[in-house]
Design a protein around this motif. Structure first.
Motif, mmCIF file in Angstrom:
data_model
loop_
_atom_site.group_PDB
_atom_site.id
_atom_site.type_symbol
_atom_site.label_atom_id
_atom_site.label_comp_id
_atom_site.label_asym_id
_atom_site.label_seq_id
_atom_site.Cartn_x
_atom_site.Cartn_y
_atom_site.Cartn_z
ATOM 1 N N UNK A 237 0.820 -1.286 0.066
ATOM 2 C CA UNK A 237 0.073 -0.177 0.135
ATOM 3 C C UNK A 237 0.941 1.118 0.025
ATOM 4 N N UNK A 238 0.566 2.146 -0.930
ATOM 5 C CA UNK A 238 1.184 3.596 -0.835
ATOM 6 C C UNK A 238 0.543 4.530 -0.215
ATOM 7 N N UNK A 239 -0.761 4.295 0.211
ATOM 8 C CA UNK A 239 -1.490 5.134 1.122
ATOM 9 C C UNK A 239 -2.720 4.070 1.367
ATOM 10 N N UNK A 240 -3.758 4.438 2.195
ATOM 11 C CA UNK A 240 -4.785 3.707 2.657
ATOM 12 C C UNK A 240 -5.598 3.279 1.649
ATOM 13 N N UNK A 241 -5.867 3.976 0.578
ATOM 14 C CA UNK A 241 -6.623 3.720 -0.580
ATOM 15 C C UNK A 241 -5.651 3.330 -1.780
ATOM 16 N N UNK A 242 -4.394 3.531 -1.821
ATOM 17 C CA UNK A 242 -3.567 3.051 -3.124
ATOM 18 C C UNK A 242 -2.916 1.822 -2.821
ATOM 19 N N UNK A 274 -13.478 3.986 -1.050
ATOM 20 C CA UNK A 274 -14.350 3.341 -0.078
ATOM 21 C C UNK A 274 -15.362 4.356 0.110
ATOM 22 N N UNK A 275 -15.441 5.833 0.103
ATOM 23 C CA UNK A 275 -16.357 6.497 0.461
ATOM 24 C C UNK A 275 -17.464 6.633 -0.617
ATOM 25 N N UNK A 276 -17.174 6.378 -1.835
ATOM 26 C CA UNK A 276 -18.296 6.441 -2.846
ATOM 27 C C UNK A 276 -19.277 5.198 -2.906
ATOM 28 N N UNK A 281 -13.010 0.512 -7.516
ATOM 29 C CA UNK A 281 -11.503 0.327 -7.347
ATOM 30 C C UNK A 281 -11.081 0.490 -8.895
ATOM 31 N N UNK A 282 -10.159 1.422 -9.167
ATOM 32 C CA UNK A 282 -9.682 1.741 -10.236
ATOM 33 C C UNK A 282 -8.348 1.184 -10.563
ATOM 34 N N UNK A 333 -13.709 -1.925 -10.758
ATOM 35 C CA UNK A 333 -14.538 -2.776 -10.197
ATOM 36 C C UNK A 333 -15.450 -2.241 -9.090
ATOM 37 N N UNK A 334 -16.698 -2.659 -9.319
ATOM 38 C CA UNK A 334 -17.876 -1.870 -8.669
ATOM 39 C C UNK A 334 -18.485 -3.016 -7.771
ATOM 40 N N UNK A 335 -19.194 -2.401 -6.715
ATOM 41 C CA UNK A 335 -19.911 -3.016 -5.832
ATOM 42 C C UNK A 335 -21.522 -2.492 -5.735
ATOM 43 N N UNK A 336 -22.299 -2.748 -6.625
ATOM 44 C CA UNK A 336 -23.710 -1.944 -6.344
ATOM 45 C C UNK A 336 -24.221 -2.376 -5.198
ATOM 46 N N UNK A 337 -24.291 -3.647 -4.784
ATOM 47 C CA UNK A 337 -24.733 -4.045 -3.577
ATOM 48 C C UNK A 337 -24.007 -4.979 -2.932
#
Length: 431
Positions: A237-242, A274-276, A281-282, A333-337
């Motif tokens: 991890x380069x940061x919490x979200x990278x 994560x907040x979206x 995840x791109x 990658x998307x998580x609609x539900x």
């Protein structure tokens, strides 16, 4: 109808478990931790596939279905001993009768059967027997679980652990798929070591690896010679979200009177929002594997992919492998539900050398460049969309559509080369 060898092998395994069970029970200590434990599991997978268009192989059947049933049993006679057996039954329906379907069917066989000595998370574990292997994100040695057979390996593996660090030492040979009991290969063997260094690196890991391997004449530019492959993966991890990973490997060896020198590299970066609402995840990834720039110079420059599980890494349609390849991949990658996941990937695929060929995931060259080199290095582009629905942890249904747009190299150099559309749907149930 099972062969006598299959019936004998299955009977011997069941008899061994029946004999070991009471012996283990007699010698056990009456503690919860050391009590013998039996576990049973099963997996059923059914998949339907259809293709529209010639793609890189116009002889492929337009539509067929595959089924795969696995049943496994685990026995722990003592705290430090584990016996694992997995049977597999694979079939295909609707496949063209004039084509070789051995990559899709293997009726009732023992896929895995091994003895493990030592705790699973202890300082030392020794595996002996037949089992599946996966190293370096399946890019060096992979399970190939997309396949309806997903072959295993015979041999031994010693795992040494200390905290976040470990090393795997292995001496194995790949299993050959046959009509009877699958025998170990006499030509596809691997000796090697894979390490994991995580102590003192925060959220980062270094995974150095070294393999000495041999390949058969008809599956590789190595022509049956011995290869030495060394490299490492760097990830974390380069940061919490990278997140990132870098894989570098060099390769050398000699085949008859030809030497081999090749290399590969993978550079990948991803970000999770994560907040979206859809928690997207791109990701972006650039891969390179050297090709042979001069087939007449007595030196092989094509990187040998060893035994990976490449499906989806370089396109769902499995048109290319990491040999003589430049691949740019972007995806989301998307998580609609909670139970839903959507993956969308785009790949641009090109030859690393216009003087070399296009290599499929079975390691065979689908097409060689003409004398003097190909006029274009563009293999093509591919868009993959996969929708997964998992209402429970034991049931998953997936639907996928993939479109491959043929580039100039495929159109001009591959017999029947054309664009194609691939549709697939899969039901997976585990018990």
């Amino acid at each position: 109808m099972h062969s006598p060898f299959q019936r004998t092998a299955c009977g011997a395994l069941l008899a061994a478990m029946a004999v070991l069970a009471p012996i283990a029970a007699l010698g056990q200590n009456r503690t919860r931790e050391q009590a013998p434990r039996y576990e049973f599991g099963a997996e059923l997978r059914a998949r339907a596939e259809t293709r529209d268009g010639g793609g890189d192989d116009p002889t492929k059947q337009d539509a067929f279905t595959t089924t795969r049933l696995r049943f496994d049993a685990t026995m722990r006679p003592t705290r430090h001993v584990r016996i694992f057996v997995e049977a597999q039954d694979s079939h295909v329906q609707g496949f063209a009768s004039d084509r070789d379907d051995r990559a899709l069917k293997d009726p009732v066989d023992i896929r895995q059967g091994y003895l493990a000595l030592g705790d699973d998370d202890g300082p030392l574990t020794l595996f002996v027997g037949r089992r599946e292997l996966s190293f370096i994100d399946e890019r060096i040695i992979g399970v190939r679980n997309w396949s309806n057979i997903s072959p295993a390996w015979d041999g031994s593996e010693l795992v040494l652990r200390r905290g976040k660090d470990s090393v795997n030492l292995l001496a194995v040979t790949q299993v050959d798929i046959s009509d009877g009991f699958d025998p170990p290969s006499r030509t596809r063997w691997v000796y090697g070591a894979v390490g994991v260094i995580g102590s003192g690196l925060g959220g980062h890991q270094i995974e150095p690896f070294f393999f000495t391997s041999r390949r058969p004449v008809d599956l590789s530019s190595n022509l049956g010679g011995v290869l030495r492959t060394a490299g490492s993966r760097f990830s974390g991890l380069l940061a919490e979200t990278w997140d990132y990973q870098v894989i570098l490997a060099g390769q050398g060896g000699r085949t008859q009177n030809r030497s081999q020198g090749a290399w590969m590299g993978v550079w990948a970066l991803g970000k999770t929002l994560e907040q979206r609402r859809l928690r997207p995840r791109l990701g972006v990834e650039w891969s390179y594997a050297s090709g042979d720039s001069d087939p007449q110079d007595g030196r092989i420059g094509t990187f040998d992919t060893l035994f990976p599980g490449p499906h989806r890494i370089y396109g769902v349609q499995d048109i290319v492998s990491l040999r003589n390849l430049r691949a740019l991949k972007t995806g989301v990658e998307l998580h609609p539900r909670r139970a839903w996941q959507v993956n969308v990937d785009f790949l641009d695929l090109r030859l690393a050398s216009r003087h070399d060929g296009l290599y499929q995931t079975n390691f065979v060259a689908r097409a060689h460049a003409p004398l003097g080199g190909a006029s274009s290095a563009h293999i093509g582009s591919e868009v993959d969309v996969v929708l997964r629905y998992a209402p429970t942890a034991k049931v998953e249904v997936s639907f996928g559509v993939s479109r491959f747009a043929a580039g100039q190299f495929v159109v001009r150099e591959v017999p029947g080369g054309d664009s194609q559309t691939f549709l697939h749907t899969t039901l997976l149930v585990t018990l």
